[in-house]
Design a protein around this motif. Structure first.
Motif: not given
Length: 577
Positions: A198-200, A221-224, A228-229
């Motif tokens: 998540l934090f990468l 966007r990958y963090h978003v 959510h997941f």
């Protein structure tokens, strides 16, 4: 023969020296290529092994390997926690450490411009999904999403199978909470696996993002998606425990439980509440209308992480500690960089409500025309950092950079108010308002992609022309100075709401940067005004003046005539009320 001997003895050392230099250079190139290949191969092996770990651990075979690993390494001075740290977090940290020399070695090669670029299929840029809730999704992103879903389904299947095998044949109704608690544990474990990634993407200066050449603004966007997941899994994890404790009639006692060793429930409640607050305020409707609420609430990630560690204990928290450590390191380095303040050299307020700020450039800040920076004004907020694209090229000057800021929100309104107050003469001789600015960055693509293509089409709306002004200025400077630059045909399509935004284009004095460049560069600009049918007289004059300035970039116009018309328009504008 004597003459030949003299020529041989006089020329041979020179030839030998030149050949030795060429051989040494070739050996250096071969050594660099070999070093890059070894580093890249090692990083791939470590990464694939790390990803395979998450797939294998839930299986029976993986469980046996896991317990063998714990038994073999738990006798070290760091104990069980050290074993988990080496197993789950060390691989991503090793990749980050190997990425540093790899990027240093390949830095020069990555900036080389190719004379010809042949079209080729690239997974990172080939769009697969265009219309959808996730926006434009490339082929590589789609493959990554499918693999991630497969990973979650895989882990969920094996963990559910483990729970089902432990259920007695004749289970009493009052013991149904046994299933819920075990499923809750497994779902929480999958959530920790997701938290490891998540934090990468939000480590802005991460070498990992530079390694795969994905800018921070694209990786967010990958963090978003992961956020959510992950919160969905953690919420389901907590909900299953709440239902089980309610069935047992021990809800309050279990929620307030806090032990020194093992799983503590109350820190988990605090962590989940903080996570839910961040999750709810990060949803698009809330974030769009109440951005400051989203921004300040998102600072609860500190509480979320700390109490999550207290909830699961250091032993289990090591599953996701690697990515969190890299994020904290990135925040520390960004804090050190942004402590220094910069001077505001000049400020220009344009009629369309846009401000042009020229800032002194920190000595350690190296940017290109594709970069953007984060700006903080301490008089407005100590926490808020706002991103702005640079509108100047690094070739415009070594000691300054420019940005365009459109006044459209509360923060920008306060900034313009402070700027106007600081520029006024105070009749009561009170101290003027001081503006203290700090800069963080640069971010964005490190490679000058705008220099690698002969034909460029730049499409912008309103103040979005800002990065294209930097690109255009960079190309003009390089054209004038004879530096490597492939673009020969540039088409700019610019849409604005009202004509008073046209002066934004005149902030870039193209004729002054590179006079008579039309024989080397074909520049075409199409401007569309979308919300005006009959602009006022002043706007008509301003628009005509801007168009005439653009005429100066063509080789076919009569320069002396256009300049005379512009002088006349300037006189009329100065006397027009």
């Amino acid at each position: 023969m004597a003459v030949d001997d003299i020529l041989h003895t006089s020329q041979h050392p020179l030839l030998h020296s030149s050949g030795a230099h060429a051989n040494n250079k070739k050996k250096n190139i071969n050594f660099v290529s070999l070093a890059k290949w070894v580093l890249k191969f090692t990083m791939w092996i470590v990464f694939l092994a790390w990803v395979a770990l998450f797939f294998v651990i839930p299986t029976d075979f993986g469980s046996e390997l896991y317990f063998d690993w714990i038994g073999a390494t738990s006798e070290s001075p760091f104990g069980y926690t050290g074993s988990m740290l080496l197993l789950y977090s060390a691989p991503i940290i090793i990749i980050a450490l190997l990425a540093v020399p790899y990027l240093l070695i390949s830095g020069e090669d990555r900036l080389q411009l190719q004379e010809k670029k042949t079209p080729r299929f690239r997974l990172w840029t080939f769009p697969v999904l265009v219309d959808g809730p996730l926006g434009v999704v490339s082929a590589a992103e789609l493959i990554g999403m499918i693999l991630f879903i497969v990973f979650v389904v895989w882990d969920g299947y094996f963990y559910t199978a483990v729970v089902l095998r432990t259920i007695p044949d004749d289970i009493p109704k009052e013991q149904c909470c046994f299933i819920l608690i075990n499923l809750g544990h497994r779902i929480g474990t999958i959530g920790l696996y997701c938290l490891a990634f998540l934090f990468l993407p939000v480590a802005r200066g991460s070498v990992l993002l530079r390694l795969i050449d994905i800018p921070f603004e694209q990786a967010i966007r990958y963090h978003v998606w992961l956020g959510h997941f992950t919160m969905l899994l953690f919420t389901l994890h907590g909900l299953l425990f709440v239902i089980a404790w309610t069935i047992e009639g021990t809800l309050l006692q279990e929620m307030l439980q806090w032990v020194d060793l093992g799983i503590s429930h109350f820190p988990g409640v605090i962590s989940l509440v903080a996570g839910l607050m961040m999750w709810m305020t990060s949803l698009y409707p809330v974030r769009k209308k109440k951005f400051e609420l989203f921004y300040y609430t998102h600072q609860l990630y500190l509480i979320f992480i700390v109490f999550l560690a207290l909830h699961v204990g250091g032993f289990i928290f090591c599953i996701s500690a690697g990515g969190i450590f890299l994020f904290i390191l990135d925040r520390f380095l960004r804090f050190c960089q942004s402590r220094k303040t910069v001077d505001i050299i000049s400020i220009k307020c344009l009629p369309c409500g846009t401000m042009e700020l020229m800032l002194s450039k920190p000595a350690n800040l190296r940017y290109n025309a594709l970069s953007f920076i984060f700006l903080q004004v301490q008089e407005l907020s100590w926490l808020q950092w706002h991103p702005f694209s640079v509108s100047s090229s690094p070739l415009d000057g070594k000691y300054h950079l420019s940005i365009l800021i459109k006044v459209i929100g509360e923060w920008t309104e306060k900034l313009r108010g402070n700027i106007l107050n600081s520029s006024r003469v105070d009749l009561h001789l009170r101290p003027q308002t001081k503006i203290t600015a700090s800069v963080e960055g640069p971010y964005g693509h490190e490679l000058p992609y705008h220099l690698m293509y002969e034909n460029l089409i730049l499409v912008a709306g309103g103040v979005g022309i800002s990065p294209f002004l930097a690109i255009l200025s960079d190309i003009l400077h390089r054209t004038r100075e004879g530096k490597p630059c492939l673009p020969r045909n540039i088409l700019i399509v610019w849409a604005v709401k009202r004509s008073n935004e046209l002066p934004l284009l005149s902030t870039n004095d193209m004729e002054l940067i590179c006079p008579f460049f039309s024989n080397k560069l074909n520049l075409e600009i199409h401007i569309f005004v979308t919300r005006e049918s009959q602009p006022p007289l002043r706007v008509k004059y301003t628009r005509l003046r801007t168009l005439l300035l653009l005429c100066l970039t063509t080789a076919t116009c009569q320069f002396w005539l256009v300049q005379e018309i512009i002088c006349g328009l300037d006189y009329m504008l100065s006397h027009l009320h």
